[in-house]
Design an enzyme around this catalytic site. Sequence first.
Site, PDB file in Angstrom:
ATOM      1  N   LYS A 121      -4.197  -2.017  10.262  1.00 40.13           N
ATOM      2  CA  LYS A 121      -4.583  -2.142   8.847  1.00 40.13           C
ATOM      3  C   LYS A 121      -4.796  -3.588   8.417  1.00 40.13           C
ATOM      4  O   LYS A 121      -5.463  -3.847   7.425  1.00 40.13           O
ATOM      5  CB  LYS A 121      -3.463  -1.587   7.955  1.00 40.13           C
ATOM      6  CG  LYS A 121      -3.018  -0.183   8.262  1.00 40.13           C
ATOM      7  CD  LYS A 121      -3.732   0.785   7.379  1.00 40.13           C
ATOM      8  CE  LYS A 121      -3.196   2.195   7.586  1.00 40.13           C
ATOM      9  NZ  LYS A 121      -3.972   3.150   6.800  1.00 40.13           N
ATOM     10  N   ASP A 155       0.855  -1.190   0.000  1.00 40.31           N
ATOM     11  CA  ASP A 155       0.000   0.000   0.000  1.00 40.31           C
ATOM     12  C   ASP A 155       0.887   1.236   0.000  1.00 40.31           C
ATOM     13  O   ASP A 155       1.814   1.335   0.808  1.00 40.31           O
ATOM     14  CB  ASP A 155      -0.890  -0.021   1.247  1.00 40.31           C
ATOM     15  CG  ASP A 155      -1.936   1.080   1.216  1.00 40.31           C
ATOM     16  OD1 ASP A 155      -2.301   1.524   0.121  1.00 40.31           O
ATOM     17  OD2 ASP A 155      -2.391   1.477   2.306  1.00 40.31           O
ATOM     18  N   HIS A 171      -3.528  13.908   1.100  1.00 37.88           N
ATOM     19  CA  HIS A 171      -3.733  12.950   2.190  1.00 37.88           C
ATOM     20  C   HIS A 171      -2.512  12.904   3.112  1.00 37.88           C
ATOM     21  O   HIS A 171      -2.649  12.940   4.337  1.00 37.88           O
ATOM     22  CB  HIS A 171      -4.018  11.559   1.618  1.00 37.88           C
ATOM     23  CG  HIS A 171      -4.072  10.474   2.664  1.00 37.88           C
ATOM     24  ND1 HIS A 171      -5.135  10.352   3.536  1.00 37.88           N
ATOM     25  CD2 HIS A 171      -3.199   9.488   2.979  1.00 37.88           C
ATOM     26  CE1 HIS A 171      -4.902   9.320   4.350  1.00 37.88           C
ATOM     27  NE2 HIS A 171      -3.741   8.775   4.039  1.00 37.88           N
ATOM     28  N   ARG A 181      -7.797   3.642  13.543  1.00 33.29           N
ATOM     29  CA  ARG A 181      -6.861   4.745  13.801  1.00 33.29           C
ATOM     30  C   ARG A 181      -6.293   4.741  15.210  1.00 33.29           C
ATOM     31  O   ARG A 181      -5.159   5.195  15.415  1.00 33.29           O
ATOM     32  CB  ARG A 181      -7.549   6.085  13.529  1.00 33.29           C
ATOM     33  CG  ARG A 181      -8.063   6.260  12.125  1.00 33.29           C
ATOM     34  CD  ARG A 181      -6.957   6.177  11.107  1.00 33.29           C
ATOM     35  NE  ARG A 181      -7.467   6.381   9.736  1.00 33.29           N
ATOM     36  CZ  ARG A 181      -6.739   6.212   8.662  1.00 33.29           C
ATOM     37  NH1 ARG A 181      -5.478   5.825   8.751  1.00 33.29           N
ATOM     38  NH2 ARG A 181      -7.260   6.408   7.474  1.00 33.29           N
ATOM     39  N   GLN A 191      -3.670   2.011  15.200  1.00 36.58           N
ATOM     40  CA  GLN A 191      -2.579   2.475  14.331  1.00 36.58           C
ATOM     41  C   GLN A 191      -1.713   3.536  15.018  1.00 36.58           C
ATOM     42  O   GLN A 191      -0.477   3.458  14.986  1.00 36.58           O
ATOM     43  CB  GLN A 191      -3.181   3.050  13.042  1.00 36.58           C
ATOM     44  CG  GLN A 191      -2.152   3.611  12.073  1.00 36.58           C
ATOM     45  CD  GLN A 191      -2.806   4.290  10.871  1.00 36.58           C
ATOM     46  OE1 GLN A 191      -4.027   4.269  10.702  1.00 36.58           O
ATOM     47  NE2 GLN A 191      -1.988   4.891  10.016  1.00 36.58           N
ATOM     48  N   THR A 197      -4.559   6.357   0.099  1.00 40.47           N
ATOM     49  CA  THR A 197      -5.800   7.118   0.176  1.00 40.47           C
ATOM     50  C   THR A 197      -5.792   8.266  -0.831  1.00 40.47           C
ATOM     51  O   THR A 197      -4.805   8.993  -0.944  1.00 40.47           O
ATOM     52  CB  THR A 197      -5.952   7.698   1.587  1.00 40.47           C
ATOM     53  OG1 THR A 197      -5.745   6.649   2.513  1.00 40.47           O
ATOM     54  CG2 THR A 197      -7.319   8.311   1.778  1.00 40.47           C
ATOM     55  N   THR A 251      -8.813  -5.736   4.046  1.00 33.63           N
ATOM     56  CA  THR A 251      -8.754  -4.787   2.939  1.00 33.63           C
ATOM     57  C   THR A 251      -9.750  -5.291   1.911  1.00 33.63           C
ATOM     58  O   THR A 251      -9.696  -6.462   1.532  1.00 33.63           O
ATOM     59  CB  THR A 251      -7.339  -4.748   2.310  1.00 33.63           C
ATOM     60  OG1 THR A 251      -6.384  -4.465   3.335  1.00 33.63           O
ATOM     61  CG2 THR A 251      -7.240  -3.702   1.220  1.00 33.63           C
ATOM     62  N   GLU A 262      -9.181   4.067  -2.170  1.00 32.30           N
ATOM     63  CA  GLU A 262      -7.955   3.926  -2.961  1.00 32.30           C
ATOM     64  C   GLU A 262      -8.265   3.210  -4.275  1.00 32.30           C
ATOM     65  O   GLU A 262      -9.306   2.577  -4.421  1.00 32.30           O
ATOM     66  CB  GLU A 262      -6.912   3.082  -2.191  1.00 32.30           C
ATOM     67  CG  GLU A 262      -6.685   3.553  -0.761  1.00 32.30           C
ATOM     68  CD  GLU A 262      -5.458   2.928  -0.098  1.00 32.30           C
ATOM     69  OE1 GLU A 262      -4.622   2.332  -0.808  1.00 32.30           O
ATOM     70  OE2 GLU A 262      -5.339   3.063   1.139  1.00 32.30           O
TER      71      GLU A 262
END
Length: 396
Positions: free
Chosen positions: A235, A108, A115, A219, A222, A326, A239, A183
């Site tokens: 993450k 990724d 962003h 978040r 993360q 993103t 996905t 994305e």
Amino acid sequence: MTVTTIDIPADSLFGLDNLPYGVFSPAGGLPRVGVRVAESVVDLAATLGDSVFSEPTLNAFMAQGRDQWVSVRNRITELVTSEIDSNAVFSVDSVTMHLPIAVADYVDFYASENHATNLGRLFRPDAAPLMPNWKHLPVGYHGRSSTVVVSGTDIVRPCGQRKAPDQESPDFGPSRRLDIEAEMGFIVGTPSKMGDSITPDEFAEHVFGAVVVNDWSARDIQAWEYVPLGPNLGKSFATSISPWVVPLLALEAARIDTPVQDPEPLSYLRGEEKWGLDIDLAVEWNGHVVSRPPYAQMYWSPAQMLAHTTINGAAASTGDLFASGTISGPDKDQRGAFIELTWGGKEPVAVGSETRTFLEDGDTIAISATAPGVGGSRIGFGDVHARILPATQTER
Ligand SMILES: O=C(O)/C=C/C(=O)CC(=O)CC(=O)O
Ligand SMILES: [Ca+2]
Ligand SMILES: [Mg+2]
């Protein structure tokens, strides 16, 4: 054999200039490769007589390389504009769509300047928003390929270590800041050998097609875990990708220059070919559009991402998925993640008659995309959609 013809309205997002591939199963049938034409799915295993289309993924077909991708696309155009065996044509609403590829590696990137600047401000308020490397290389991290799932798969809220700034030590529990990332993803067909690298102008020889990606992000997990090695469990739980892989061959009319890159990147990141892409995305939260991210604004092109991935001699494999990062434009309603849209949860957004900061259990998200097709038409990627289910783990 009874035959039929496929009705293709002039304004269909799935006309002859698109022809995306997917893996579908009709009621009671095995997964196989199909192509979408308007509101129909054509069974390629039944019509083209090549065993690669009887596989439950696109990998065998993708591995055949670009000459074969061109030739099959031409044969499909003939097939779907003539009378066709009615047993090989299904309504798109009647079939189940599967994960279209066996995902090899998943990387990724972080290619949107808007962003990266916003996240820098939110995660690292005391530092310059863009790190010194950002304009010299497409920053990326390796994700978890085994949790890439097809659109429609429910997403269970992940649990993990959370530590709010006012907490002395972390606790464990369901993420309170579950987010999306809108994305585009690019899929490698033709592999490269370990020790070789792929130049930006060799992109179209290697990349088969593109999908819409939702890179779910917790978040709170993360923010606590990512220093200094980057995103991990925040993450890796899921996905999502859209089921229809739009061939790169269908994106000719969408090709544009990237924004000006200053400073000029090193030569291995430069090419003659344009691989910026004029793709428009839309993010729907519980059925309400909350954002329209513009892919055209992405600083780094996917050709540069693949060149960078392989410049150290790392091999590219059939089924590799690399995502753009993103997509956020300069305007607030163009931001591709809710942490940006709600500025760290401090500015709730209207979602229909309700307001939201991060995702709540039961919420649904659908991210769709369209691009210019041939002669003023548009082509569609369909969407990647999912619903959030409550966390299932107990506190520990
Ligand atoms: O700036 C950070 O520390 C984190 C950034 C992200 O979470 C973004 C990421 O996954 C890459 C992207 O989607 O752009
Ligand atoms: Ca991401
Ligand atoms: Mg993810």
